[in-house]
Structures are given as structure tokens and as C-alpha cells.
Design a protein around this motif. Sequence first.
Motif, PDB file in Angstrom:
ATOM      1  N   ASN A 208       5.191  10.483   2.711  1.00 39.63           N
ATOM      2  CA  ASN A 208       4.462  10.301   3.985  1.00 39.63           C
ATOM      3  C   ASN A 208       3.568   9.065   3.894  1.00 39.63           C
ATOM      4  O   ASN A 208       2.353   9.145   4.020  1.00 39.63           O
ATOM      5  CB  ASN A 208       3.659  11.580   4.255  1.00 39.63           C
ATOM      6  N   ILE A 209       4.188   7.924   3.667  1.00 42.41           N
ATOM      7  CA  ILE A 209       3.415   6.703   3.414  1.00 42.41           C
ATOM      8  C   ILE A 209       2.844   6.117   4.702  1.00 42.41           C
ATOM      9  O   ILE A 209       3.371   6.332   5.790  1.00 42.41           O
ATOM     10  CB  ILE A 209       4.256   5.614   2.705  1.00 42.41           C
ATOM     11  N   LYS A 210       1.758   5.375   4.507  1.00 44.31           N
ATOM     12  CA  LYS A 210       1.163   4.607   5.615  1.00 44.31           C
ATOM     13  C   LYS A 210       1.635   3.174   5.432  1.00 44.31           C
ATOM     14  O   LYS A 210       1.403   2.575   4.376  1.00 44.31           O
ATOM     15  CB  LYS A 210      -0.365   4.688   5.526  1.00 44.31           C
ATOM     16  N   ILE A 211       2.315   2.652   6.415  1.00 49.54           N
ATOM     17  CA  ILE A 211       2.839   1.289   6.284  1.00 49.54           C
ATOM     18  C   ILE A 211       1.693   0.303   6.523  1.00 49.54           C
ATOM     19  O   ILE A 211       1.220   0.131   7.651  1.00 49.54           O
ATOM     20  CB  ILE A 211       4.022   1.066   7.237  1.00 49.54           C
ATOM     21  N   THR A 212       1.219  -0.277   5.418  1.00 50.54           N
ATOM     22  CA  THR A 212       0.018  -1.108   5.466  1.00 50.54           C
ATOM     23  C   THR A 212       0.279  -2.531   5.013  1.00 50.54           C
ATOM     24  O   THR A 212      -0.237  -3.481   5.588  1.00 50.54           O
ATOM     25  CB  THR A 212      -1.079  -0.481   4.556  1.00 50.54           C
ATOM     26  N   THR A 213       1.084  -2.678   3.948  1.00 51.94           N
ATOM     27  CA  THR A 213       1.313  -4.002   3.369  1.00 51.94           C
ATOM     28  C   THR A 213       2.829  -4.291   3.386  1.00 51.94           C
ATOM     29  O   THR A 213       3.636  -3.366   3.561  1.00 51.94           O
ATOM     30  CB  THR A 213       0.799  -4.052   1.908  1.00 51.94           C
ATOM     31  N   PRO A 214       3.241  -5.566   3.200  1.00 53.97           N
ATOM     32  CA  PRO A 214       4.677  -5.907   3.299  1.00 53.97           C
ATOM     33  C   PRO A 214       5.559  -5.072   2.378  1.00 53.97           C
ATOM     34  O   PRO A 214       6.661  -4.665   2.761  1.00 53.97           O
ATOM     35  CB  PRO A 214       4.702  -7.389   2.900  1.00 53.97           C
TER      36      PRO A 214
END
Length: 228
Positions: A208-214
Motif C-alpha cells: 500500500n505504497i504512497k507514490i511520492t518519488t520517481p
Amino acid sequence: MPKVSAIIPAAGSGKRMGGGKSKQYLQLGGRPVIINTLALLQRSSLIDEIILVSPPVEIDLTRQLVDEAALTKVIRIVEGGKERQDSIRNGLNSLDYSTEIVVIHDGVRPFLKEEHLEATIEAAREYGAALLAVPVKDTVKEAGNSFVGRTVPRENLWLAQTPQVFSYEIIKEAYHYAEEKKVIGTDDSSLVEHIGREVRIVTGSYENIKITTPEDLIFAEALLKEKC
Ligand code: C5P
């Protein structure tokens, strides 16, 4: 009928992504990240309505994307604020009194599993406040500068995710208190903790990742492929 309302903050500016585009509009599996996230809530029978929070300058684009994807549960698109907390506040202010449960879920977390959404809502019904989290896997160091100050025992450490789910009364009280006392938190649970309420932890998954960095986006594409 008491409702379960989801507030989806998607008004970030994408500073940490490095590029010009906000991360919620980046393509994942051929459609914007935010549409991936909204689609899973649209499918869920646990959610009655969705309040989407958008950057003020992108309201038209957001509306267009929502219409194209036929996301009929999105009943309102409201303007975001400077910080995430301001964005959520705007969403909360737009809810009506028939709301029983408020589900807050980051627009850039498109891998939430239905079973975890269900477990978090159930825990919030029982305890008033609940969040999804995973145990810390790495060893954690505390440092005031570039040298280790101490090693923090990790047995009791959790990484907070979303959804964070609350009874309408509790989250309203927490935001009201935060505004009055000028409390700032990086998540919604921390504001509820400030009013002395217990928040139940529900064990989630590392997917359940948070898409924050490339690099998150590369990982996200890989996760998506694995699921197909
Ligand atoms: O910045 P952060 O990684 O905490 O963002 C988590 C979620 O909050 C993202 O979906 C982002 O779009 C949203 N957000 C917002 N308003 C802000 C900042 C972030 O809705 N001012």
C-alpha cells in the motif's frame, strides 16, 4: 441513511517527484494515479460517496478525468489548501450530518486492498478511530546531525498509512481543536491523538505504497504488472 464518506486528498504539488507534474496525475497502467485510486473506492460496496480534493488550478482537469472514468461516487470536487491538513479540512467542511464514518485515503495510494479497507472501517466502527499501518522493518537511528544519536528499539514502531477512518464526530472535533490550538500534523490520526482519543492500529501490507518519488512509480508499475 448514515453514510460512509471518503475524503481523497489529491491536492499536492508533487515537489518531491522532481518534475513539474503533480504525482496524482502521473500515468500508472495507462491512466492517472488518482484515477487508479478512485476506481478502487468506486468498486467498493463499503463506500457511499467520495469527496475529492484537487489543486485549485486543476479543478477542471480533475472534473474531466472523473467524468471520463465514470466515477459516479465522486459527488464533489473541492479545492485543496497549502498543506494536506488544509485540504482535508476543506473536504470535511463539505460533509453533511448524515455522514457516520469518514474514510480518509491518500489519492496517491492506489494499491489499497478491499479487505484492509473493510478491516479499518470495522475497527473505526468499534473504537471510533483506526488507521492502517505496517511494522517498521529496518533498524531506526535517531540523529541530530550526521552521527548516530541512538538506536530506537523498533518492536513498537509502525509506519502509518491510509486509510485512516473515524467517526464523523471524532474527526470533526479533532480538526476543530487543531484549528483552535494551531496543531499541525502530518496525518489525521495525530490530530485525533491530540484530543486524547485512542486510535486502533490495523495491520496492512507493504504494497500500500504512497507514490511520492520517481522510484515509487517504477515500483508501482512492477506491482501492477504482477497483479495482471
Ligand atoms: O505530501 P504527502 O505525501 O503527505 O501527500 C499525501 C496526499 O495528500 C497526496 O495524495 C497529496 O496529493 C495530498 N495533499 C493534498 N494537499 C496538500 C498536500 C498534499 O491534498 N496541500
